[in-house]
Design a protein around this motif. Structure first.
Motif, PDB file in Angstrom:
ATOM      1  N   GLY A  51       0.833  -1.205   0.000  1.00  0.00           N
ATOM      2  CA  GLY A  51       0.000   0.000   0.000  1.00  0.00           C
ATOM      3  C   GLY A  51       0.865   1.251   0.000  1.00  0.00           C
ATOM      4  N   GLU A  52       0.224   2.364  -0.354  1.00  0.00           N
ATOM      5  CA  GLU A  52       0.923   3.643  -0.416  1.00  0.00           C
ATOM      6  C   GLU A  52       1.466   4.022   0.961  1.00  0.00           C
ATOM      7  N   SER A  53       2.348   4.989   0.947  1.00  0.00           N
ATOM      8  CA  SER A  53       2.921   5.477   2.194  1.00  0.00           C
ATOM      9  C   SER A  53       1.838   6.126   3.070  1.00  0.00           C
ATOM     10  N   GLY A  54       1.872   5.832   4.360  1.00  0.00           N
ATOM     11  CA  GLY A  54       0.937   6.452   5.300  1.00  0.00           C
ATOM     12  C   GLY A  54      -0.431   5.787   5.375  1.00  0.00           C
ATOM     13  N   THR A  55      -0.604   4.630   4.721  1.00  0.00           N
ATOM     14  CA  THR A  55      -1.921   3.982   4.724  1.00  0.00           C
ATOM     15  C   THR A  55      -2.123   3.087   5.953  1.00  0.00           C
ATOM     16  N   GLY A  56      -1.083   2.915   6.748  1.00  0.00           N
ATOM     17  CA  GLY A  56      -1.251   2.123   7.976  1.00  0.00           C
ATOM     18  C   GLY A  56      -0.623   0.735   7.907  1.00  0.00           C
ATOM     19  N   LYS A  57       0.414   0.577   7.080  1.00  0.00           N
ATOM     20  CA  LYS A  57       1.054  -0.743   6.961  1.00  0.00           C
ATOM     21  C   LYS A  57       1.739  -1.143   8.270  1.00  0.00           C
ATOM     22  N   MET A 192      -3.425  -2.377   1.657  1.00  0.00           N
ATOM     23  CA  MET A 192      -3.981  -1.222   2.361  1.00  0.00           C
ATOM     24  C   MET A 192      -4.489  -0.216   1.334  1.00  0.00           C
ATOM     25  N   PRO A 193      -5.788   0.055   1.313  1.00  0.00           N
ATOM     26  CA  PRO A 193      -6.288   0.996   0.304  1.00  0.00           C
ATOM     27  C   PRO A 193      -5.886   2.427   0.645  1.00  0.00           C
ATOM     28  N   PRO A 194      -5.694   3.277  -0.381  1.00  0.00           N
ATOM     29  CA  PRO A 194      -5.405   4.676  -0.075  1.00  0.00           C
ATOM     30  C   PRO A 194      -6.585   5.313   0.645  1.00  0.00           C
ATOM     31  N   LEU A 195      -6.325   6.319   1.457  1.00  0.00           N
ATOM     32  CA  LEU A 195      -7.387   6.923   2.269  1.00  0.00           C
ATOM     33  C   LEU A 195      -8.525   7.467   1.410  1.00  0.00           C
ATOM     34  N   ARG A 196      -8.186   7.992   0.217  1.00  0.00           N
ATOM     35  CA  ARG A 196      -9.248   8.566  -0.634  1.00  0.00           C
ATOM     36  C   ARG A 196     -10.260   7.508  -1.084  1.00  0.00           C
ATOM     37  N   LEU A 299       4.558  13.678  -3.083  1.00  0.00           N
ATOM     38  CA  LEU A 299       3.908  12.573  -2.372  1.00  0.00           C
ATOM     39  C   LEU A 299       3.108  11.706  -3.334  1.00  0.00           C
ATOM     40  N   LYS A 300       2.402  12.374  -4.254  1.00  0.00           N
ATOM     41  CA  LYS A 300       1.601  11.615  -5.218  1.00  0.00           C
ATOM     42  C   LYS A 300       2.497  10.760  -6.110  1.00  0.00           C
ATOM     43  N   ALA A 301       3.592  11.359  -6.574  1.00  0.00           N
ATOM     44  CA  ALA A 301       4.490  10.623  -7.472  1.00  0.00           C
ATOM     45  C   ALA A 301       5.099   9.415  -6.762  1.00  0.00           C
ATOM     46  N   PHE A 302       5.517   9.580  -5.498  1.00  0.00           N
ATOM     47  CA  PHE A 302       6.094   8.439  -4.776  1.00  0.00           C
ATOM     48  C   PHE A 302       5.050   7.357  -4.545  1.00  0.00           C
ATOM     49  N   ASN A 303       3.844   7.781  -4.207  1.00  0.00           N
ATOM     50  CA  ASN A 303       2.808   6.784  -3.951  1.00  0.00           C
ATOM     51  C   ASN A 303       2.449   6.008  -5.210  1.00  0.00           C
ATOM     52  N   ARG A 304       2.397   6.704  -6.347  1.00  0.00           N
ATOM     53  CA  ARG A 304       2.019   5.995  -7.588  1.00  0.00           C
ATOM     54  C   ARG A 304       3.181   5.206  -8.156  1.00  0.00           C
TER      55      ARG A 304
END
Ligand SMILES: Nc1ncnc2c1ncn2[C@@H]1O[C@H](COP(=O)(O)OP(=O)(O)OP(=O)(O)O)[C@@H](O)[C@H]1O
Ligand SMILES: [Mg+2]
Length: 333
Positions: A51-57, A192-196, A299-304
């Motif tokens: 999952g993306e960064s900050g999603t609660g892994k 972990m799904p992204p918060l959005r 942040l978006k670029a790193f997450n994607r």
């Protein structure tokens, strides 16, 4: 100890109860995820969390440990990308006396051994150098390892939980991650799904964090419906970590008891520059504005894209600049 909180159950908690160790989930998507986490806890099986960064892994990894058979035993986290690759092997597997120049005379126990009987959380597993992946495979497959400088295999009993925000399948196709290791890790996968994409959880988390930080700072804050809508419409590139930071700050800084839209950073209600005329808000300072845009983009670029190499390539900047900016914005509210 990470405790679980369903929906509204946390309402009315005391200061000592509402602490950062509470785990919030209400959404049907995350309920399924927690079913998996609980099965993993009950069986001690290997888990891969993506999952993306900050999603609660990291949070769910601790949740699995705390709800499992090993909860009284150690929970050892190894951040595979933070330990320099030349030290990772000895830090993890330990070394025997005189294994290399500068080594401790009595040898050293590794992190794997210190997790014996408990859980070994391998964070950022995608960053393990290829030459060490064989040793990880051995650990997963046979529950054995050989310390640096040693010849004899040592047995260890650990539940392995690994996490990554890079796409391991891409790493496999780039030949930088072993396919056999991937399959060994991939027994139960928690995505972990992204918060959005967690609308229901988002609403519950907003209330939860407002309550938590109000109690923490001895303030009585609540939030207007309009402001909740602003938060529900926002993209949350930094996921739960960003939400937590934003709410902590507004709870502290808002002047009135009721938190309103004007308490939130300007960029959250400014989707694109093309739709803005700055008539009501006034022009922002250029550097502040650019910094906010830079944060969202990074942040978006790193997450994607997952890796600093890809981000640097896509955004046309050096890899060291990409990494520096990511570190800067990851924790910054
Ligand atoms: N379900 C939840 N309930 C309450 N707080 C949560 C929940 N999930 C995550 N958090 C909080 O959000 C923040 C980010 O979570 P965490 O560190 O686990 O994310 P991560 O996916 O491991 O991020 P990274 O990829 O950067 O390591 C933490 O402060 C954590 O306590
Ligand atoms: Mg983490």
């Amino acid at each position: 100890m990470v405790k679980q909180v369903f929906g509204e159950e946390w309402i009315g908690m005391t200061a000592s109860q509402v602490n950062s160790d509470y785990y919030m989930f209400t959404d049907s998507v995350t309920k399924e995820l927690h079913y998996k986490a609980k099965r993993a806890a009950a069986t001690s099986c290997t888990v891969l969390i993506t999952g993306e960064s900050g999603t609660g892994k990291s949070k769910i990894a601790k949740f699995i440990h705390d709800n499992g058979l090993r909860r009284e035993r150690p929970f050892v986290t190894v951040n595979c990308s933070a330990i320099p690759s030349n030290l990772l092997e000895s830090e993890l597997f330990g070394y025997l006396p005189g294994a290399f120049t500068g080594a401790n005379k009595t040898g050293k126990k590794g992190l794997v051994e210190s997790a014996d009987g408990g859980t070994l959380f391998l964070d950022e597993i995608g960053d393990v150098p290829l030459e060490l992946q064989g040793k990880f495979l051995e650990l997963l497959q046979n529950h054995t390892f050989i310390p640096v400088g040693g010849l004899k295999k040592c047995d260890v009993d650990v539940q392995i939980i690994a996490a990554t925000n890079v796409d391991l399948k891409t790493r496999i196709s780039e030949k930088s991650f072993r396919e056999d290791l991937y399959y060994r890790l991939h027994v139960v996968e928690c995505i972990m799904p992204p918060l959005r994409e967690r609308r229901q959880d988002l609403k519950a988390l907003i209330d939860f964090f407002i309550e938590r930080f109000s109690i923490k700072y001895g303030l009585m804050k609540h939030i207007s419906d309009e402001a909740v809508h602003l938060l529900l419409d926002y993209d949350w590139p930094g996921n739960i970590r960003e939400l937590e930071n934003v709410i902590e700050r507004v709870v502290i800084l808002s002047r009135e008891e009721c938190i309103t839209i004007s308490d939130f950073p300007l960029h959250m209600s400014e989707p694109t520059i093309a739709t803005l005329d700055f008539e009501e808000t006034g022009f922002p300072k250029l550097d502040e504005y650019l910094e906010k845009q830079e944060k969202q983009l990074i942040l978006k670029a790193f997450n994607r894209l997952g890796s600093s190499y890809k981000v640097a390539d896509t955004l046309g900047i050096s890899q060291s600049r990409a990494t520096r900016l990511y570190k800067k914005y990851k924790e910054k509210p």
